[in-house]
Design an enzyme around this catalytic site. Structure first.
Site, PDB file in Angstrom:
ATOM      1  N   GLU A  49       0.859  -1.179   0.000  1.00  0.00           N
ATOM      2  CA  GLU A  49       0.000   0.000   0.000  1.00  0.00           C
ATOM      3  C   GLU A  49       0.896   1.230   0.000  1.00  0.00           C
ATOM      4  O   GLU A  49       1.758   1.381   0.871  1.00  0.00           O
ATOM      5  CB  GLU A  49      -0.907   0.023   1.233  1.00  0.00           C
ATOM      6  N   ASP A  60      -5.821   8.979   9.733  1.00  0.00           N
ATOM      7  CA  ASP A  60      -4.466   8.624  10.151  1.00  0.00           C
ATOM      8  C   ASP A  60      -4.067   9.317  11.440  1.00  0.00           C
ATOM      9  O   ASP A  60      -4.443  10.465  11.700  1.00  0.00           O
ATOM     10  CB  ASP A  60      -3.470   8.986   9.043  1.00  0.00           C
TER      11      ASP A  60
END
Length: 269
Positions: A49, A60
Protein backbone atom coordinates in the site's frame (compact mmCIF):
# COMPACT_ATOMS: atom_id res chain seq x y z
CA UNK A 1 -6.44 -10.97 -14.16
CA UNK A 2 -5.59 -8.12 -11.81
CA UNK A 3 -2.34 -8.66 -9.88
CA UNK A 4 -4.24 -8.46 -6.58
CA UNK A 5 -6.43 -11.40 -7.58
CA UNK A 6 -3.41 -13.36 -8.77
CA UNK A 7 -1.50 -12.79 -5.56
CA UNK A 8 -4.32 -13.80 -3.25
CA UNK A 9 -4.93 -16.91 -5.34
CA UNK A 10 -1.24 -17.78 -4.94
CA UNK A 11 -1.40 -17.17 -1.19
CA UNK A 12 -4.46 -19.37 -0.80
CA UNK A 13 -2.91 -22.18 -2.82
CA UNK A 14 0.25 -22.03 -0.68
CA UNK A 15 -1.63 -21.73 2.64
CA UNK A 16 0.14 -18.46 3.41
CA UNK A 17 -1.06 -15.28 5.10
CA UNK A 18 -0.49 -12.16 3.03
CA UNK A 19 1.76 -9.39 4.35
CA UNK A 20 0.86 -5.87 3.21
CA UNK A 21 3.17 -3.05 4.35
CA UNK A 22 2.10 0.58 4.03
CA UNK A 23 4.49 3.44 3.34
CA UNK A 24 3.84 7.07 2.48
CA UNK A 25 5.09 8.07 -0.97
CA UNK A 26 8.00 10.47 -0.56
CA UNK A 27 8.80 9.64 3.05
CA UNK A 28 11.39 9.31 4.46
CA UNK A 29 13.31 10.11 1.25
CA UNK A 30 11.64 10.74 -2.14
CA UNK A 31 14.81 9.76 -4.01
CA UNK A 32 14.93 6.40 -2.22
CA UNK A 33 11.25 5.58 -2.64
CA UNK A 34 11.55 3.03 -5.44
CA UNK A 35 14.46 1.20 -3.74
CA UNK A 36 12.30 1.15 -0.59
CA UNK A 37 9.46 -0.57 -2.46
CA UNK A 38 11.86 -3.17 -3.82
CA UNK A 39 13.31 -3.70 -0.33
CA UNK A 40 9.82 -4.38 1.03
CA UNK A 41 9.29 -7.04 -1.63
CA UNK A 42 12.70 -8.55 -0.87
CA UNK A 43 11.74 -8.75 2.81
CA UNK A 44 8.50 -10.61 2.08
CA UNK A 45 5.77 -8.14 1.15
CA UNK A 46 2.99 -9.78 -0.86
CA UNK A 47 1.21 -6.53 -1.72
CA UNK A 48 2.19 -2.92 -1.02
CA UNK A 49 0.00 0.00 0.00
CA UNK A 50 1.48 3.31 -1.10
CA UNK A 51 0.05 6.35 0.62
CA UNK A 52 -0.73 9.39 -1.53
CA UNK A 53 0.34 12.48 0.46
CA UNK A 54 -2.59 14.63 1.54
CA UNK A 55 -2.89 17.68 3.76
CA UNK A 56 -5.81 16.40 5.86
CA UNK A 57 -5.43 12.62 6.35
CA UNK A 58 -8.41 12.29 8.67
CA UNK A 59 -8.15 8.52 9.27
CA UNK A 60 -4.47 8.62 10.15
CA UNK A 61 -2.75 9.13 13.48
CA UNK A 62 0.22 11.40 14.24
CA UNK A 63 2.88 9.14 12.72
CA UNK A 64 1.35 9.03 9.25
CA UNK A 65 0.11 12.62 9.51
CA UNK A 66 3.69 13.76 9.96
CA UNK A 67 4.83 11.53 7.10
CA UNK A 68 2.27 13.24 4.87
CA UNK A 69 3.52 16.64 5.97
CA UNK A 70 7.13 15.72 5.23
CA UNK A 71 6.24 14.34 1.80
CA UNK A 72 4.20 17.41 0.87
CA UNK A 73 7.01 19.68 2.05
CA UNK A 74 9.24 17.85 -0.45
CA UNK A 75 6.69 18.56 -3.22
CA UNK A 76 5.46 14.97 -3.59
CA UNK A 77 2.01 14.92 -5.19
CA UNK A 78 0.04 12.57 -7.43
CA UNK A 79 2.32 13.19 -10.41
CA UNK A 80 5.36 12.13 -8.40
CA UNK A 81 3.52 9.15 -6.88
CA UNK A 82 2.57 7.80 -10.29
CA UNK A 83 6.12 8.27 -11.54
CA UNK A 84 7.38 6.23 -8.58
CA UNK A 85 4.98 3.44 -9.56
CA UNK A 86 6.08 3.55 -13.20
CA UNK A 87 9.73 3.31 -12.17
CA UNK A 88 9.01 0.43 -9.77
CA UNK A 89 7.25 -1.46 -12.57
CA UNK A 90 10.37 -1.46 -14.74
CA UNK A 91 11.82 -4.18 -12.50
CA UNK A 92 8.77 -5.61 -10.75
CA UNK A 93 5.78 -6.57 -12.84
CA UNK A 94 4.28 -8.97 -10.30
CA UNK A 95 3.84 -7.31 -6.88
CA UNK A 96 0.41 -5.69 -6.50
CA UNK A 97 0.38 -1.98 -5.64
CA UNK A 98 -2.58 -0.26 -3.99
CA UNK A 99 -2.69 3.52 -3.71
CA UNK A 100 -4.22 4.62 -0.41
CA UNK A 101 -5.45 8.10 0.35
CA UNK A 102 -8.32 10.53 0.04
CA UNK A 103 -10.75 11.56 -2.66
CA UNK A 104 -10.10 15.31 -2.95
CA UNK A 105 -6.79 15.23 -4.90
CA UNK A 106 -8.24 12.69 -7.32
CA UNK A 107 -11.36 14.73 -7.97
CA UNK A 108 -9.21 17.80 -8.61
CA UNK A 109 -7.15 15.84 -11.13
CA UNK A 110 -10.28 14.33 -12.67
CA UNK A 111 -11.47 10.83 -11.80
CA UNK A 112 -11.39 9.51 -15.38
CA UNK A 113 -7.98 11.02 -16.06
CA UNK A 114 -6.55 9.72 -12.79
CA UNK A 115 -7.91 6.19 -13.30
CA UNK A 116 -6.33 6.01 -16.75
CA UNK A 117 -3.01 7.39 -15.46
CA UNK A 118 -2.96 4.98 -12.53
CA UNK A 119 -3.66 1.94 -14.68
CA UNK A 120 -1.02 2.94 -17.21
CA UNK A 121 1.53 3.46 -14.43
CA UNK A 122 0.96 -0.04 -13.04
CA UNK A 123 -1.40 0.54 -10.12
CA UNK A 124 -3.69 -2.39 -9.25
CA UNK A 125 -6.11 -0.90 -6.75
CA UNK A 126 -7.25 2.20 -4.94
CA UNK A 127 -8.26 2.57 -1.31
CA UNK A 128 -9.94 5.90 -0.58
CA UNK A 129 -10.81 6.38 3.06
CA UNK A 130 -13.54 8.98 2.41
CA UNK A 131 -15.05 7.58 -0.78
CA UNK A 132 -18.83 6.98 -0.57
CA UNK A 133 -19.89 3.41 -1.21
CA UNK A 134 -22.33 4.54 -3.90
CA UNK A 135 -19.99 6.80 -5.87
CA UNK A 136 -21.11 5.45 -9.23
CA UNK A 137 -18.76 7.59 -11.31
CA UNK A 138 -15.69 6.53 -9.34
CA UNK A 139 -16.67 2.86 -9.42
CA UNK A 140 -17.32 3.00 -13.16
CA UNK A 141 -13.95 4.57 -13.91
CA UNK A 142 -12.08 2.08 -11.74
CA UNK A 143 -13.86 -0.83 -13.39
CA UNK A 144 -13.18 0.59 -16.86
CA UNK A 145 -9.44 0.51 -16.09
CA UNK A 146 -9.59 -2.91 -14.35
CA UNK A 147 -8.58 -1.34 -11.03
CA UNK A 148 -9.95 -2.66 -7.75
CA UNK A 149 -11.64 -0.16 -5.45
CA UNK A 150 -10.79 -1.50 -1.99
CA UNK A 151 -13.37 -0.90 0.74
CA UNK A 152 -12.87 -0.34 4.47
CA UNK A 153 -15.06 -1.92 7.13
CA UNK A 154 -14.93 -0.82 10.76
CA UNK A 155 -15.60 -3.02 13.82
CA UNK A 156 -18.54 -0.71 14.58
CA UNK A 157 -20.16 -1.26 11.17
CA UNK A 158 -23.67 -2.63 11.21
CA UNK A 159 -24.50 -6.13 10.02
CA UNK A 160 -26.34 -4.62 7.05
CA UNK A 161 -23.30 -2.52 6.09
CA UNK A 162 -21.00 -5.53 6.41
CA UNK A 163 -23.31 -7.63 4.23
CA UNK A 164 -23.48 -4.90 1.58
CA UNK A 165 -19.71 -4.43 1.47
CA UNK A 166 -19.08 -8.17 1.42
CA UNK A 167 -21.34 -8.52 -1.61
CA UNK A 168 -19.85 -5.59 -3.53
CA UNK A 169 -16.19 -5.79 -2.54
CA UNK A 170 -13.44 -5.77 -5.12
CA UNK A 171 -9.87 -7.01 -4.70
CA UNK A 172 -10.00 -7.46 -0.95
CA UNK A 173 -11.84 -6.05 2.03
CA UNK A 174 -9.85 -4.02 4.55
CA UNK A 175 -11.11 -4.63 8.09
CA UNK A 176 -10.12 -1.83 10.47
CA UNK A 177 -9.09 -3.55 13.69
CA UNK A 178 -9.55 -0.60 16.06
CA UNK A 179 -12.02 2.22 16.62
CA UNK A 180 -9.69 5.11 15.96
CA UNK A 181 -7.02 6.43 13.64
CA UNK A 182 -4.02 4.51 12.34
CA UNK A 183 -1.43 3.68 14.97
CA UNK A 184 -3.63 4.84 17.84
CA UNK A 185 -3.79 1.51 19.64
CA UNK A 186 -2.73 -2.12 19.39
CA UNK A 187 -5.21 -4.44 17.74
CA UNK A 188 -7.02 -6.83 20.06
CA UNK A 189 -7.13 -9.98 17.97
CA UNK A 190 -9.50 -11.83 20.27
CA UNK A 191 -12.04 -8.99 20.12
CA UNK A 192 -12.31 -8.96 16.33
CA UNK A 193 -11.71 -12.59 15.41
CA UNK A 194 -15.38 -13.55 15.25
CA UNK A 195 -16.25 -10.50 13.14
CA UNK A 196 -13.51 -11.18 10.62
CA UNK A 197 -14.34 -14.88 10.42
CA UNK A 198 -18.00 -14.06 9.78
CA UNK A 199 -17.01 -11.51 7.16
CA UNK A 200 -14.80 -14.03 5.37
CA UNK A 201 -17.76 -16.41 5.12
CA UNK A 202 -19.87 -13.68 3.48
CA UNK A 203 -17.30 -11.97 1.29
CA UNK A 204 -16.42 -13.02 -2.22
CA UNK A 205 -12.92 -11.56 -1.78
CA UNK A 206 -10.17 -12.01 0.84
CA UNK A 207 -10.17 -10.00 4.07
CA UNK A 208 -7.12 -8.07 5.26
CA UNK A 209 -6.82 -6.59 8.77
CA UNK A 210 -4.92 -3.44 9.65
CA UNK A 211 -4.78 -0.15 11.62
CA UNK A 212 -3.45 -1.66 14.86
CA UNK A 213 -0.77 -4.18 13.88
CA UNK A 214 2.63 -3.15 15.20
CA UNK A 215 4.98 -6.15 15.24
CA UNK A 216 5.46 -9.86 14.54
CA UNK A 217 3.41 -10.94 17.57
CA UNK A 218 0.47 -8.78 16.52
CA UNK A 219 0.68 -9.95 12.93
CA UNK A 220 0.79 -13.58 14.03
CA UNK A 221 -2.32 -13.16 16.17
CA UNK A 222 -4.25 -11.61 13.28
CA UNK A 223 -3.01 -14.29 10.86
CA UNK A 224 -4.98 -16.95 12.69
CA UNK A 225 -8.24 -15.63 11.21
CA UNK A 226 -7.41 -13.17 8.37
CA UNK A 227 -6.24 -13.61 4.80
CA UNK A 228 -3.68 -10.82 5.09
CA UNK A 229 -2.16 -8.44 7.62
CA UNK A 230 -1.54 -4.74 6.97
CA UNK A 231 1.16 -2.91 8.91
CA UNK A 232 1.70 0.81 8.44
CA UNK A 233 2.32 3.26 11.28
CA UNK A 234 4.94 1.14 13.01
CA UNK A 235 6.87 0.76 9.75
CA UNK A 236 6.59 4.46 8.87
CA UNK A 237 7.86 5.38 12.32
CA UNK A 238 10.75 2.91 12.05
CA UNK A 239 11.82 4.41 8.74
CA UNK A 240 11.64 7.99 9.97
CA UNK A 241 14.95 9.82 9.76
CA UNK A 242 16.59 7.39 7.34
CA UNK A 243 17.89 8.53 3.99
CA UNK A 244 19.55 7.17 0.88
CA UNK A 245 18.88 3.87 -0.87
CA UNK A 246 21.10 1.74 1.38
CA UNK A 247 19.88 3.08 4.72
CA UNK A 248 16.19 3.12 3.84
CA UNK A 249 16.33 -0.35 2.31
CA UNK A 250 18.23 -1.82 5.24
CA UNK A 251 15.73 -0.44 7.72
CA UNK A 252 12.78 -1.71 5.71
CA UNK A 253 14.24 -5.22 5.56
CA UNK A 254 15.14 -5.20 9.25
CA UNK A 255 11.58 -4.27 10.20
CA UNK A 256 9.64 -6.50 7.83
CA UNK A 257 11.73 -9.68 7.74
CA UNK A 258 10.88 -10.84 11.31
CA UNK A 259 7.18 -10.36 10.60
CA UNK A 260 7.42 -12.39 7.41
CA UNK A 261 9.35 -15.09 9.26
CA UNK A 262 6.71 -15.29 11.98
CA UNK A 263 3.90 -15.64 9.46
CA UNK A 264 5.77 -18.32 7.52
CA UNK A 265 6.62 -20.24 10.70
CA UNK A 266 2.90 -20.40 11.47
CA UNK A 267 2.25 -21.89 8.03
CA UNK A 268 4.86 -24.60 8.45
CA UNK A 269 4.21 -25.32 12.15
Amino acid sequence: MNRIDQRFAQLKAAGRTGLIPFVTAGDPDPAAMVPLLHALVDAGADLIELGMPFSDPMADGPVIQRANERALARKVGLTQVLEMVRTFRRDDTHTPLVLMGYLNPIEIRGVEHFAEEAANAGVDGLLLVDSPLDDAALCAQMQAQHLHLIRLLAPTSSAARAHDLAARASGFLYFVSITGVTGAARADAAAIAAQVQALRQQARVPVAVGFGVKDAAGALAIASFADAVVIGSALVEYLQGSGGDTDVGARARAFLAPIRAALDARKTA
